[in-house]
Design an enzyme around this catalytic site. Sequence first.
Site, PDB file in Angstrom:
ATOM      1  CB  CYS A  21      -0.854   0.002   1.260  1.00  0.00           C
ATOM      2  SG  CYS A  21       0.180   0.037   2.749  1.00  0.00           S
ATOM      3  CD  GLU A 135      -3.321   1.371  13.068  1.00  0.00           C
ATOM      4  OE1 GLU A 135      -2.906   0.615  12.170  1.00  0.00           O
ATOM      5  OE2 GLU A 135      -4.437   1.918  13.042  1.00  0.00           O
ATOM      6  CB  THR A 173      -5.637   1.780   9.575  1.00  0.00           C
ATOM      7  OG1 THR A 173      -4.430   1.102   9.906  1.00  0.00           O
ATOM      8  CG2 THR A 173      -5.589   3.208  10.066  1.00  0.00           C
ATOM      9  CG  ASN A 233      -2.687  -5.750   5.789  1.00  0.00           C
ATOM     10  OD1 ASN A 233      -2.697  -6.326   4.713  1.00  0.00           O
ATOM     11  ND2 ASN A 233      -1.567  -5.241   6.305  1.00  0.00           N
TER      12      ASN A 233
HETATM   13  S1  SF4 Z   1      -2.898   2.462   7.274  1.00  0.00           S
HETATM   14 FE1  SF4 Z   1      -1.428   0.760   7.138  1.00  0.00          FE
HETATM   15  S2  SF4 Z   1      -2.276  -0.601   5.589  1.00  0.00           S
HETATM   16 FE2  SF4 Z   1      -3.332   1.367   5.389  1.00  0.00          FE
HETATM   17  S3  SF4 Z   1      -2.213   2.564   3.846  1.00  0.00           S
HETATM   18 FE3  SF4 Z   1      -1.346   3.074   5.831  1.00  0.00          FE
HETATM   19  S4  SF4 Z   1       0.348   1.645   6.138  1.00  0.00           S
HETATM   20 FE4  SF4 Z   1      -0.936   0.816   4.518  1.00  0.00          FE
END
Ligand code: SF4
Length: 329
Positions: A21, A135, A173, A233
């Site tokens: 990502c 996170e 997230t 994820n």
């Molecule tokens: S929140 Fe995490 S998974 Fe989503 S874009 Fe950012 S780094 Fe990537």
Amino acid sequence: MVTNGNERVLRVLLAQPRGFCAGVERAIEIVQRALDLFGPPVYVRHEIVHNKHVVESLRAKGAVFVENLSDIPEGAVTIFSAHGVPEAVQVEAERRNLPTIDATCPLVSKVHKEGQNQAQRGREVILIGHDGHPEVEGTRGRIPGGVHLVSSPDDVATIQVRNPEQVAYVTQTTLSVDETRDIIAALKRRFPKIVGPDVKDICYATQNRQSAVRKLVGVADILLVVGSRNSSNSNRLREIGTEMNIPSYLIDDANALDPRWLDGVSTVGITAGASAPEELVLELIHRLGDFGKVEVSEIGGIEENMHFKLPSNLNEMAAHLKAQERSEA
Ligand code: SF4
């Protein structure tokens, strides 16, 4: 199993999108740029992203991964990982005069701001997320007064708040979109006045990869998710396959493929978590070639064009440190 004469044919279907990502690309680029600008070693608090191969390749170039700032020598360039850090860690880095570069994904920082805004408005904040994930530690350490953490609808019943009319929620997230909806519904039943972003905190990359896997599992016999075990994820992608009743495996790389998984299989679905490099997917496809003739196609999906800017202080810091070195010489 499909056979072609005596040769077995394995259909490989790739999820689209899959893999890196924008937040992960940015975080890796920050470490690479820091290594180029400052030279090794540069110190990274926690794994820059949750992928064993990414971490090993940066380690080989001179990145040193530590869990505590106390393991970082005075004056050493310090990078905060994409997952974000509690405010106390930033304050500690400032106290120790560590030159820091923040690789926190901008979408994680956005969640921090949302939580802070709600706290400023006098609301108690509930964080939907997984206990122990960095996170979550970062987000709970950024919101004044702390947060109540919930990970399931059952957790909602036990929260004790000062005023049930003054509560808000934010989310990690990288959650499962469906599970998060269930938790939000439980929160709304318990606190009808609660405010929050619905599932919009779940980032675009997480959502897109989950939608792509749903399409894939409808037509594949097994699902292989390339990603590390500590990648939130990636775990959610495997869970979707399991929930949809196909054998689903999370593997770091092609070496972890168990040939027994392919018994009676003609279509293999492959995806990769947001921190898993595409080269690992290619290696996995190559390895599948040991078991038959491989025919690869990609399931159509959402095109991603997201790109995040690098932190502006990278070049400034490099210039400043070089000037300091010159004056000390
Ligand atoms: S929140 Fe995490 S998974 Fe989503 S874009 Fe950012 S780094 Fe990537």
